[in-house]
Write an enzyme that holds these catalytic residues in place. Structure first.
Site, PDB file in Angstrom:
ATOM      1  N   LYS A 239       0.808  -1.225   0.000  1.00  0.00           N
ATOM      2  CA  LYS A 239       0.000   0.000   0.000  1.00  0.00           C
ATOM      3  C   LYS A 239       0.844   1.279   0.000  1.00  0.00           C
ATOM      4  O   LYS A 239       0.389   2.324  -0.446  1.00  0.00           O
ATOM      5  CB  LYS A 239      -0.956   0.010   1.204  1.00  0.00           C
ATOM      6  CG  LYS A 239      -2.082  -1.002   1.055  1.00  0.00           C
ATOM      7  CD  LYS A 239      -2.882  -1.152   2.335  1.00  0.00           C
ATOM      8  CE  LYS A 239      -4.097  -0.289   2.328  1.00  0.00           C
ATOM      9  NZ  LYS A 239      -5.074  -0.656   3.374  1.00  0.00           N
TER      10      LYS A 239
ATOM     11  N   ASP B 191      -9.923   4.072   2.183  1.00  0.00           N
ATOM     12  CA  ASP B 191     -10.169   3.578   3.553  1.00  0.00           C
ATOM     13  C   ASP B 191     -10.896   4.621   4.396  1.00  0.00           C
ATOM     14  O   ASP B 191     -11.801   4.292   5.165  1.00  0.00           O
ATOM     15  CB  ASP B 191      -8.850   3.199   4.239  1.00  0.00           C
ATOM     16  CG  ASP B 191      -8.284   1.886   3.705  1.00  0.00           C
ATOM     17  OD1 ASP B 191      -9.072   1.052   3.219  1.00  0.00           O
ATOM     18  OD2 ASP B 191      -7.050   1.703   3.770  1.00  0.00           O
TER      19      ASP B 191
END
Ligand code: ATR
Length: 277
Positions: free
Chosen positions: A70, A107
């Site tokens: 990520k 997110d």
């Protein structure tokens, strides 16, 4: 560039077999009768740049990115959203028709959408938020709380320097609280978020004292195995409004799915049941 008739997307990680994203996206594709497929992609760090560059040429319209890629994906993308830059990680890639690779982080969006759906009366600016943990998930949560208008955030983490780093990165709205004082910061919080792995099946037990929780406080746990964590059970008993973490996992997938497959998917009991099965 070749284009597959069926748009493809996938999730890139190492290991990848645990990922629940294929289940989520395949469910939505079937639910809406859309042409497309979504596959798990096991990719090592060394192969990551080459694979990401190759995917658009193989009919992929985008991908999710998970552990451990990520952060490193930011330097591979041609364009990184402000949100992903601030969080320091990306979880969603879109491959443009121009061949460019766009990276975003959904997110924080998933976190907020889940809270708003689970606690419709939640007011992010009603009072301070208390955040437990200072890992990658905490960075997404904090950036979205600030974006939503929360003016004061109490942040605690077992390893205090990591919380200090977040204070440095996100600014003076954050007050770092010592881990042993974590229970105290709950007293005047109107929002409480657990971003640590404490309480997750197989991880250490959640032991932060919860007697400070007040009636009406909105409490959410990013842990969703089990669905009703000890934090949520005790918060509910104290009269708090509780929101489990499964919805965040589902909501964070919405922007990618919509961009890749052209339909905004619903987040409701049907998809929740699918993810629990
Ligand atoms: P994520 O990306 O999900 O946030 P992470 O970056 O590994 O994952 O962060 C995990 C969080 O859980 C951290 O805040 C971690 O605390 P440390 O920074 O001190 O490691 C927290 N955590 C994990 N196990 C813990 C434990 N046994 N006690 C307290 N905190 C714990």
């Amino acid at each position: 560039m070749t284009h597959s008739i069926i748009p493809l997307a996938g999730v890139i990680g190492c290991p990848i077999s645990h990922s629940r994203s294929p289940k989520l996206h395949k469910f939505w594709l079937a639910r809406y009768g859309l042409a497309g497929d979504y596959v798990p992609l096991h990719v090592t760090e060394a192969d990551l740049p080459g694979v990401i560059r190759a995917l658009p040429k193989m009919g992929f319209v985008g991908a999710n990115v998970t552990i451990p890629h990520k952060v490193s994906v930011l330097s591979i993308a041609d364009q990184v959203s402000d949100r992903a830059t601030l969080i320091g990680a990306a979880n969603t890639l879109a491959f443009g028709a121009d061949g460019r690779i766009y990276a975003d982080n959904t997110d924080g969006y998933g976190f907020l959408a889940n809270l708003r759906q689970g606690a419709p009366d939640w007011d992010p600016s009603a009072g301070p938020a208390a955040v437990l943990g200072a890992g990658g998930a905490a960075r997404a949560v904090i950036s979205s709380l600030i974006e939503a208008g929360t003016k004061e955030i109490y942040l605690t983490n077992r390893t205090r320097p990591k919380a200090e780093t977040l204070r440095h990165d996100f600014g003076s709205r954050i007050t770092v609280v010592d881990w042993v004082q974590a229970g105290n910061m709950l007293e005047d919080a109107t929002t409480v978020v657990n971003t640590t792995s404490l309480g997750m099946t197989g991880a250490a037990e959640f032991r932060v004292p919860l007697d400070g929780l007040r009636r009406g406080t909105v409490v959410t746990d990013l842990v969703y195995t089990p669905l009703r964590t000890k934090l949520l059970q005790e918060a509910e008993a104290a009269g708090c409004v509780t929101v489990d973490g499964l919805g965040m996992l589902i909501h964070q997938g919405v922007p990618g799915f919509e961009r890749w497959f052209g339909r905004r998917p619903e987040v409701d009991d049907l998809v929740r049941q699918e993810m629990l099965s």
